[in-house]
Scaffold this motif. Sequence first.
Motif, PDB file in Angstrom:
ATOM      1  N   THR A   5     -23.293   8.027  -1.745  1.00 46.04           N
ATOM      2  CA  THR A   5     -23.026   7.247  -0.542  1.00 46.04           C
ATOM      3  C   THR A   5     -22.271   5.983  -0.926  1.00 46.04           C
ATOM      4  OG1 THR A   5     -25.048   8.057   0.508  1.00 46.04           O
ATOM      5  CG2 THR A   5     -24.044   6.079   1.446  1.00 46.04           C
ATOM      6  N   GLN A   6     -21.197   5.695  -0.198  1.00 49.46           N
ATOM      7  CA  GLN A   6     -20.412   4.493  -0.467  1.00 49.46           C
ATOM      8  C   GLN A   6     -21.209   3.261  -0.034  1.00 49.46           C
ATOM      9  OE1 GLN A   6     -18.461   2.254  -1.979  1.00 49.46           O
ATOM     10  NE2 GLN A   6     -16.785   3.765  -1.749  1.00 49.46           N
ATOM     11  N   THR A   7     -21.371   2.309  -0.945  1.00 42.85           N
ATOM     12  CA  THR A   7     -22.152   1.096  -0.647  1.00 42.85           C
ATOM     13  C   THR A   7     -21.276  -0.130  -0.424  1.00 42.85           C
ATOM     14  OG1 THR A   7     -22.413   0.654  -3.038  1.00 42.85           O
ATOM     15  CG2 THR A   7     -24.146   1.940  -1.935  1.00 42.85           C
ATOM     16  N   MET A   8     -19.990  -0.030  -0.709  1.00 38.39           N
ATOM     17  CA  MET A   8     -19.091  -1.163  -0.495  1.00 38.39           C
ATOM     18  C   MET A   8     -18.847  -1.374   0.995  1.00 38.39           C
ATOM     19  SD  MET A   8     -16.098  -0.876  -3.379  1.00 38.39           S
ATOM     20  CE  MET A   8     -16.458  -0.927  -5.132  1.00 38.39           C
ATOM     21  N   GLY A   9     -18.596  -2.612   1.377  1.00 35.47           N
ATOM     22  CA  GLY A   9     -18.256  -2.924   2.750  1.00 35.47           C
ATOM     23  C   GLY A   9     -16.798  -2.631   3.051  1.00 35.47           C
ATOM     24  N   ALA A  10     -16.441  -2.765   4.324  1.00 38.23           N
ATOM     25  CA  ALA A  10     -15.073  -2.476   4.746  1.00 38.23           C
ATOM     26  C   ALA A  10     -14.072  -3.404   4.079  1.00 38.23           C
ATOM     27  CB  ALA A  10     -14.965  -2.581   6.266  1.00 38.23           C
ATOM     28  N   GLY A  11     -14.414  -4.681   3.945  1.00 39.99           N
ATOM     29  CA  GLY A  11     -13.485  -5.654   3.353  1.00 39.99           C
ATOM     30  C   GLY A  11     -13.044  -5.282   1.948  1.00 39.99           C
ATOM     31  N   PRO A  12     -13.994  -5.096   1.005  1.00 43.90           N
ATOM     32  CA  PRO A  12     -13.590  -4.707  -0.355  1.00 43.90           C
ATOM     33  C   PRO A  12     -12.838  -3.388  -0.412  1.00 43.90           C
ATOM     34  CG  PRO A  12     -15.862  -5.494  -0.337  1.00 43.90           C
ATOM     35  CD  PRO A  12     -15.439  -5.384   1.091  1.00 43.90           C
ATOM     36  N   LEU A  13     -13.261  -2.413   0.401  1.00 45.39           N
ATOM     37  CA  LEU A  13     -12.578  -1.123   0.379  1.00 45.39           C
ATOM     38  C   LEU A  13     -11.132  -1.248   0.840  1.00 45.39           C
ATOM     39  CD1 LEU A  13     -15.323   1.304   1.761  1.00 45.39           C
ATOM     40  CD2 LEU A  13     -14.362   1.280  -0.546  1.00 45.39           C
ATOM     41  N   LEU A  14     -10.910  -2.000   1.906  1.00 46.69           N
ATOM     42  CA  LEU A  14      -9.540  -2.177   2.401  1.00 46.69           C
ATOM     43  C   LEU A  14      -8.699  -2.974   1.419  1.00 46.69           C
ATOM     44  CD1 LEU A  14     -10.219  -2.878   6.185  1.00 46.69           C
ATOM     45  CD2 LEU A  14      -9.625  -0.730   5.072  1.00 46.69           C
ATOM     46  N   ALA A  15      -9.314  -3.921   0.734  1.00 42.79           N
ATOM     47  CA  ALA A  15      -8.583  -4.686  -0.284  1.00 42.79           C
ATOM     48  C   ALA A  15      -8.160  -3.779  -1.436  1.00 42.79           C
ATOM     49  CB  ALA A  15      -9.450  -5.843  -0.789  1.00 42.79           C
ATOM     50  N   ILE A  16      -9.052  -2.872  -1.837  1.00 42.81           N
ATOM     51  CA  ILE A  16      -8.720  -1.924  -2.912  1.00 42.81           C
ATOM     52  C   ILE A  16      -7.573  -1.021  -2.477  1.00 42.81           C
ATOM     53  CG2 ILE A  16      -9.565   0.077  -4.195  1.00 42.81           C
ATOM     54  CD1 ILE A  16     -12.334  -1.288  -4.210  1.00 42.81           C
ATOM     55  N   ALA A  17      -7.633  -0.523  -1.228  1.00 43.31           N
ATOM     56  CA  ALA A  17      -6.563   0.342  -0.733  1.00 43.31           C
ATOM     57  C   ALA A  17      -5.226  -0.377  -0.719  1.00 43.31           C
ATOM     58  CB  ALA A  17      -6.904   0.846   0.673  1.00 43.31           C
ATOM     59  N   ALA A  18      -5.209  -1.622  -0.221  1.00 42.42           N
ATOM     60  CA  ALA A  18      -3.965  -2.389  -0.187  1.00 42.42           C
ATOM     61  C   ALA A  18      -3.442  -2.635  -1.602  1.00 42.42           C
ATOM     62  CB  ALA A  18      -4.192  -3.718   0.533  1.00 42.42           C
ATOM     63  N   GLY A  19      -4.360  -2.973  -2.517  1.00 42.04           N
ATOM     64  CA  GLY A  19      -3.942  -3.206  -3.900  1.00 42.04           C
ATOM     65  C   GLY A  19      -3.397  -1.950  -4.550  1.00 42.04           C
ATOM     66  N   ALA A  20      -4.026  -0.793  -4.262  1.00 41.55           N
ATOM     67  CA  ALA A  20      -3.563   0.465  -4.848  1.00 41.55           C
ATOM     68  C   ALA A  20      -2.152   0.797  -4.391  1.00 41.55           C
ATOM     69  CB  ALA A  20      -4.521   1.595  -4.466  1.00 41.55           C
ATOM     70  N   ILE A  21      -1.884   0.610  -3.104  1.00 45.11           N
ATOM     71  CA  ILE A  21      -0.540   0.897  -2.585  1.00 45.11           C
ATOM     72  C   ILE A  21       0.486  -0.054  -3.191  1.00 45.11           C
ATOM     73  CG2 ILE A  21       0.878   0.874  -0.489  1.00 45.11           C
ATOM     74  CD1 ILE A  21      -1.664   1.822   1.017  1.00 45.11           C
ATOM     75  N   ALA A  22       0.101  -1.341  -3.327  1.00 44.39           N
ATOM     76  CA  ALA A  22       1.015  -2.324  -3.920  1.00 44.39           C
ATOM     77  C   ALA A  22       1.327  -1.964  -5.371  1.00 44.39           C
ATOM     78  CB  ALA A  22       0.400  -3.726  -3.830  1.00 44.39           C
ATOM     79  N   VAL A  23       0.305  -1.575  -6.138  1.00 44.42           N
ATOM     80  CA  VAL A  23       0.526  -1.190  -7.544  1.00 44.42           C
ATOM     81  C   VAL A  23       1.414   0.044  -7.624  1.00 44.42           C
ATOM     82  CG1 VAL A  23      -0.608  -0.305  -9.620  1.00 44.42           C
ATOM     83  CG2 VAL A  23      -1.601  -2.235  -8.390  1.00 44.42           C
ATOM     84  N   LEU A  24       1.176   1.004  -6.737  1.00 44.37           N
ATOM     85  CA  LEU A  24       1.977   2.228  -6.749  1.00 44.37           C
ATOM     86  C   LEU A  24       3.447   1.927  -6.484  1.00 44.37           C
ATOM     87  CD1 LEU A  24       2.054   5.310  -6.884  1.00 44.37           C
ATOM     88  CD2 LEU A  24       1.517   5.364  -4.448  1.00 44.37           C
ATOM     89  N   LEU A  25       3.725   1.099  -5.484  1.00 40.98           N
ATOM     90  CA  LEU A  25       5.106   0.738  -5.188  1.00 40.98           C
ATOM     91  C   LEU A  25       5.736  -0.035  -6.345  1.00 40.98           C
ATOM     92  CD1 LEU A  25       4.762  -0.304  -1.433  1.00 40.98           C
ATOM     93  CD2 LEU A  25       5.722   1.810  -2.347  1.00 40.98           C
TER      94      LEU A  25
END
Length: 459
Positions: A5-25
Motif C-alpha cells: 500500500t502506498q503510504t506517501m501523500g499526494a504532494g510528495p508523489l506529484l513532486a516525484i512525478a514532476a521531477g521524473a519527467i524533468a530528468v527524462l527531458l
Amino acid sequence: MDTWTQTMGAGPLLAIAAGAIAVLLFLIMKLRVHALLALIVVSLLTAFATGIPSAHVVDTLVQGFGSTLGGVALLVGLGAILGRLIEVSGGAQALADALIRRFGEDRAPLALSLASLLFGFPIFFDAGLVVMLPIVFTVARRLGGGILRYGLPVAGAFSVMHIFVPPHPGPVSASELMGADIGLVILLGLVIAVPTWYVTSYLFGLWAGKRFVLPVPDILTGGEQAEHDKNPPSPGTVIGLLMLPLVMIFANTGLDMARAAGWVDGDAGWFQFSRAIGATPIALLVTVLVTSYVLGTRRGRGGEVIEKLADSALGPIASIVLITGAGGMFGGVLRASGIGDALSDSLSDLGLPVIVVGFLVAAALRIAQGSATVALITAASLIQGVVLDGGFNSVEVAAIVLALAAGSVVASHVNDSGFWLVGRFMGMDVKTTLRTWTVLQTLIGVMGFGMAVGIYAIA
C-alpha cells in the motif's frame, strides 16, 4: 504488489512525478541520451523513489513494457510489412496519384485526413496510423512541404475518432460504466470529433507543417533505393486491401457493441470465435497474407522476395517499437506507484460540477500515467456513482462521457506510448514533438471539452 500500500501523500508523489519527467527531458534533450535508455533509467529511479518494494521493481518495469508491446508491437510490425508491400508494388504511388487528381495538390492534406476519419471509425489509432503512413509519405514526397503538413492532420483524425467515438474501447467502457446510450454517444461523439479535428488537427497541422518543415522519413519504405513495379496495381486494388482490415475490425467491434446492448450472448462459442478472428492483430495478419499474394505472388514475386521485403520493413521499426514499449514502462511505474490515484483523489474534492470534475480527473490521470484509454476508464469509474445517482438525462450522461474523453487526450507527453509512436515515425525529436503533437492533443481536449459542456448546457 497486491499486499503493498502506498503510504506517501499526494504532494510528495506529484513532486516525484514532476521531477521524473524533468530528468527524462533533460537526459534526452540536453545530454542526448538515447530515449530507450533514458526511459528505462528514469522508470527505475521513479519506482525506487515512490517506494515500490525492491522485490517488485523489475516485475513492474517488465509488466509495463510488456503490456505496451503486446498492444503495439504486432500492430506496428504487421502494419510496416503491409506498408512495405504496398509501397514497393507502386500501389502507394498509384493511390496517391488518384487522390491528387481527385482533390488537387492544394487539398491533398484534406483528402488524406478525410480518408483517415473514415478509416478511424473502426480501427485503433496506432494500427490505422501505421497503415495510412505509406500513403502519407508518398504524397508528401511528391508534393513537398515536409511530412508534418500531411502527417499531423492524418494522425489527428485517427486520434479524435479513437477518443470520442465508439466502438473504440475508451468511450465504450465509459458509456457502459455510466449507463450512457451507446448510439447517442456515437452521434454526439461525431458532432464533437469532426469540427474538433478540423480546427485542432487540420488547420493546426497545416500551420505547424509550415513552421516545422521536416523531410519525409524513409522508415517504412526500406530507404530511397526501393524500386517500384513498372506496372503498379490500380488504386481500387489498394483501397480494397486497406479496407479489408477495417471491415474485419468494424465487424468485430460491432459484435462487441451488440453484446453490450444485450442483443447477442457474449458467452456463445460463435461469438467468441468471431471476436477472435476480427481482433486487430488477426485482421492485419490476414491482410498481410492477402496482400502478399495479390501484390506479390500473383505479380510474379516468389516467397524469397516477399521474405526479404518483410525483413526490410521490420528492421527500421525496431527502435520505434522498443521506445514505445519503454514509454509504456514509464507509464506503468506511474500507475503502480499510485501517482494517478493521488492526483484524481485531490481533484474529486473540489466541489465542481460533475462534468468539470470528470474532465479534470481524466486530464490529471492522462498527464500522470500516459494512457488515454486508462485515464478515461479510470475517471469514469471514479465518478460512476455520482452520475448513476444524479438523475441526469440521456444527453447529459453522453455529454459527461465525452467530457471525460476530452480530458483523457490532453497533454500527450513522454509517458505516452503514442507520443513516441508519432514522433519517431514522423522523424521528430522530442522538442519538436512537444511543440506539435502535445499541443495538438491538448487543443483536441480543450475544444472537445468546450463542445461537450455546450451540449450539456442545452440538454
